[in-house]
Design an enzyme around this catalytic site. Structure first.
Site, PDB file in Angstrom:
ATOM      1  N   HIS A 167      -0.405   6.042  -4.939  1.00 20.18           N
ATOM      2  CA  HIS A 167      -1.269   7.237  -4.953  1.00 20.18           C
ATOM      3  C   HIS A 167      -1.053   8.022  -3.656  1.00 20.18           C
ATOM      4  O   HIS A 167      -0.833   9.237  -3.667  1.00 20.18           O
ATOM      5  CB  HIS A 167      -2.741   6.794  -5.083  1.00 20.18           C
ATOM      6  CG  HIS A 167      -3.694   7.904  -5.377  1.00 20.18           C
ATOM      7  ND1 HIS A 167      -5.044   7.699  -5.581  1.00 20.18           N
ATOM      8  CD2 HIS A 167      -3.517   9.247  -5.505  1.00 20.18           C
ATOM      9  CE1 HIS A 167      -5.650   8.859  -5.814  1.00 20.18           C
ATOM     10  NE2 HIS A 167      -4.732   9.815  -5.769  1.00 20.18           N
ATOM     11  N   HIS A 192      -2.939  -4.128  -7.091  1.00 25.09           N
ATOM     12  CA  HIS A 192      -4.040  -3.255  -6.660  1.00 25.09           C
ATOM     13  C   HIS A 192      -3.629  -2.425  -5.443  1.00 25.09           C
ATOM     14  O   HIS A 192      -3.739  -1.193  -5.444  1.00 25.09           O
ATOM     15  CB  HIS A 192      -5.247  -4.141  -6.328  1.00 25.09           C
ATOM     16  CG  HIS A 192      -6.469  -3.397  -5.899  1.00 25.09           C
ATOM     17  ND1 HIS A 192      -7.530  -3.161  -6.738  1.00 25.09           N
ATOM     18  CD2 HIS A 192      -6.815  -2.834  -4.708  1.00 25.09           C
ATOM     19  CE1 HIS A 192      -8.473  -2.482  -6.092  1.00 25.09           C
ATOM     20  NE2 HIS A 192      -8.059  -2.274  -4.858  1.00 25.09           N
ATOM     21  N   GLU A 193      -3.137  -3.103  -4.407  1.00 26.43           N
ATOM     22  CA  GLU A 193      -2.790  -2.387  -3.165  1.00 26.43           C
ATOM     23  C   GLU A 193      -1.611  -1.436  -3.374  1.00 26.43           C
ATOM     24  O   GLU A 193      -1.556  -0.363  -2.775  1.00 26.43           O
ATOM     25  CB  GLU A 193      -2.493  -3.376  -2.029  1.00 26.43           C
ATOM     26  CG  GLU A 193      -3.670  -4.271  -1.641  1.00 26.43           C
ATOM     27  CD  GLU A 193      -4.953  -3.535  -1.301  1.00 26.43           C
ATOM     28  OE1 GLU A 193      -4.909  -2.339  -0.959  1.00 26.43           O
ATOM     29  OE2 GLU A 193      -6.037  -4.154  -1.391  1.00 26.43           O
ATOM     30  N   HIS A 218      -2.908   1.829  -4.668  1.00 23.35           N
ATOM     31  CA  HIS A 218      -3.340   2.707  -3.566  1.00 23.35           C
ATOM     32  C   HIS A 218      -2.125   3.337  -2.887  1.00 23.35           C
ATOM     33  O   HIS A 218      -2.104   4.537  -2.592  1.00 23.35           O
ATOM     34  CB  HIS A 218      -4.107   1.901  -2.513  1.00 23.35           C
ATOM     35  CG  HIS A 218      -5.499   1.517  -2.905  1.00 23.35           C
ATOM     36  ND1 HIS A 218      -6.417   2.417  -3.375  1.00 23.35           N
ATOM     37  CD2 HIS A 218      -6.136   0.316  -2.864  1.00 23.35           C
ATOM     38  CE1 HIS A 218      -7.570   1.792  -3.626  1.00 23.35           C
ATOM     39  NE2 HIS A 218      -7.414   0.519  -3.328  1.00 23.35           N
TER      40      HIS A 218
END
Length: 601
Positions: free
Chosen positions: A400, A393-394, A397
């Site tokens: 991105h 998940h991190e 981020h």
């Protein structure tokens, strides 16, 4: 958890290979101090442009450029100080540096406060002339368009000053709720599984609800809500005035409703909000099926609200050391292409990640950085399946942010919350599909299916229920109704009945859940979790089914950062959130997972 991890190490004892390398931001603290002095000097320079922006295209460009320069340096300074503090919150040096950075940041914001009102005072046709005659200024074309788009909702300079000065008062409901919820409210003790008396706290509450002992779950549920029940009049009044504040600002800024005022900041049509609620309503039978399955799997005569969080598949003991997690994530994200996986490798090997817990370290996990730093990740990795997904998940981020920072100029690198959770959830969805595709052990597979279904329940169904509650309650405030605790309870209880269906006992205590949700003091925010999750599930399915064309669109979306409106960015990636299709597609995935779990249990 491994034996050697039971005692939390000191920061100094953690191997360098498992710590982030903040020296990539500043060689040492002295160079940080030097840059702080430079920012103070730069701040004085920015003030010189006040009152001159409309004089020429050159002035406007130079003023914007100088504003970016000081903001960019300030962001870098603050991120470094705060992340040093997060390594060990007990170190007074970094506490002080963070406080100083915070203070100077406020000074910087104040020194730049003249810019938007001044730009808005320049006639629109003059700005268009400036853009035509000055090639350099074209960098700021979208930035200026965004300011001018909301011009009709900006008041006179004097009125804006009054609103700004009232800001502290406007924040009162949120701050008062924060004090009640974090400082004043106390919960009774209950007996745990071993008969020991333990005080319920908000942190322990979730653990209690996950307990295999039903008596513990029920006692914790009643303990928590009885405490909120005692505060319902105060919290009800606080929430009522928070919504009155939302309605006031919407009216003053000439919006038809608080909902429209809130969505306009992202240029999102109200139909997106309404479509989310309408589409989830159309799929509520899927939630009722899941509730039925939970009742059957737990083997209870009646399913209660306090039975919603306990795992229905006994914990699959998947011990996943950090090195193994990296390999699993790379394999899971292989569909995103070689470049993406090589950037993952870069992050894993070049000091982006602070991996394990140490004494004084900030808890939880985040991805953060400045425009000029790597997109760092803070973890407290404990070898569990949840930690594996947190890392994926991190890193979503972070990549991105990496793509955006490397392909956009500073003004457009940052992206809005509406799209922020997309990349992180795409990573989780692709990893989940990979694990399900390769796992043969039955119990572990069932555990993962349940884990995934819970994400849908918590993010897509529950956040949409919250969004519907906000819409109903704001509507009542705007039509002049008083939001009494009784009315709030009634609305909330009815929504629970609608969303969870007839085969669960909607315990009376759940009607008070509105009283403990901090997000309600940040109006019309929670729907973004549900739309972002839907967009991500839809995109992950396209990536797996279409391959290269879908991957290219998606990587292009990551590269665009905040250079367009969120809806347009997502359209480019292949999902149109102005339609119901992405939400339908996500809920079809929910049905497919549910089918398999029903067969397997």
């Amino acid at each position: 958890m491994n034996e050697n991890k039971k005692s939390v190490p000191r920061r100094a004892d953690v191997p360098a290979s498992l710590k982030w390398k903040l020296e990539q931001m500043y060689e040492n603290d002295e160079s940080w101090e030097q840059e702080l002095s430079d920012v103070r000097a730069l701040m004085e320079e920015t003030k010189k442009y006040a009152g001159t922006l409309g004089n020429s295209s050159e002035n406007l460009f130079e003023g914007l450029k100088k504003s970016d320069e000081v903001s960019r340096k300030m962001e870098h300074l603050f991120v470094y100080a705060k992340m040093r503090k997060d390594e060990d919150n007990r170190v007074s040096k970094y506490q002080a540096m963070t406080d100083r950075a915070q203070s100077v940041s406020v000074e910087v914001q104040s020194s730049l406060a003249y810019m938007i009102p001044e730009i808005l005072s320049i006639p629109e046709d003059k700005i268009q002339e400036f853009l035509k005659e000055n090639q350099d200024l074209s960098l700021y074309a979208f930035y200026l368009e965004e300011i001018l788009r909301q011009k009709s909702h900006v008041l006179s300079k004097e009125e804006e000053l009054i609103l700004a000065q009232a800001g502290e008062l406007a924040g009162a409901p949120k701050n008062i709720f924060g004090m009640i919820n974090n400082a004043d409210i106390k919960f009774p003790a209950i007996e745990d599984e071993n008969g020991e008396s333990i005080e319920v706290t908000k942190g322990r509450y979730v653990k209690f609800l996950e307990s295999g002992d039903r008596r513990v779950r029920k006692d914790a549920f009643q303990a928590l809500y009885s405490s909120y029940g005692k505060q319902k009049n105060t919290i009800g009044s606080t929430l009522n005035y928070s919504m009155k504040k939302d309605a006031f600002y919407a009216k003053v800024r000439k919006y038809p409703s608080a909902l429209e005022a809130s969505l306009d900041s992202d240029n999102i049509p109200v139909s997106v909000y309404d479509n989310l609620i309408k589409t989830v309503h159309e799929h509520l039978n899927s939630m009722y099926r899941y509730v039925d399955l939970r009742k059957k799997a737990l083997g209870v005569d009646e399913l209660h609200m306090y039975d919603l969080y306990t795992p229905i598949v006994k914990d699959a003991k998947m011990d996943i050391p950090y090195q193994e997690a990296k390999q699993k994530i790379k394999a899971g994200l292989a569909p995103l292409g070689e470049e993406y996986v090589s950037l993952l490798d870069k992050g894993f090997n070049e000091g982006w990640i602070d991996v394990h817990e140490n004494e004084g370290k900030t808890s939880g996990a985040y991805s953060w950085g400045s425009y000029d730093s790597p997109p760092y990740v803070l973890l407290n990795y404990q070898d569990s399946i949840n930690d594996l997904f947190t890392l994926a998940h991190e890193m979503g981020h972070s990549l991105h942010t990496y793509y955006a920072n490397h392909h956009q100029p500073y003004p457009y690198a940052g992206y809005k919350i509406f799209v922020a959770e997309v990349a992180s959830t795409v990573n989780e969805a692709l990893l989940m599909e990979h694990l399900l595709g390769h796992l043969k052990e039955h119990n572990t597979r069932m555990y993962l299916l349940n884990h995934y279904l819970e994400q849908f329940r918590g993010t897509l169904f529950r956040q949409t229920m919250f969004a519907e509650f906000e819409k109903i309650t704001h509507g009542k405030v705007e039509s002049g109704e008083a939001l009494t605790p009784e009315l709030l309870n009634e609305i909330y209880l009815e929504l629970n009945r609608k969303y969870y269906g007839p085969n669960i006992v909607i315990d009376e205590e759940i009607q008070l859940e509105w009283a403990r949700i901090p997000h309600f003091y940040n109006a019309f925010y929670v729907y973004k979790y549900a739309t972002g999750f839907s967009a991500a599930i839809s995109l992950s399915q396209k990536i797996l089914k279409e391959g290269t064309p879908a991957v290219q669109r998606y990587i292009d979306f990551l590269k665009k950062g905040g250079s367009d409106y969120p809806i347009e960015l997502l359209k480019g990636a292949g999902v149109d959130m102005t339609t119901t299709q992405p939400i339908h597609q996500a809920l079809q995935v929910f049905d497919k997972l549910l089918d398999e779990l029903e067969k397997g249990l």
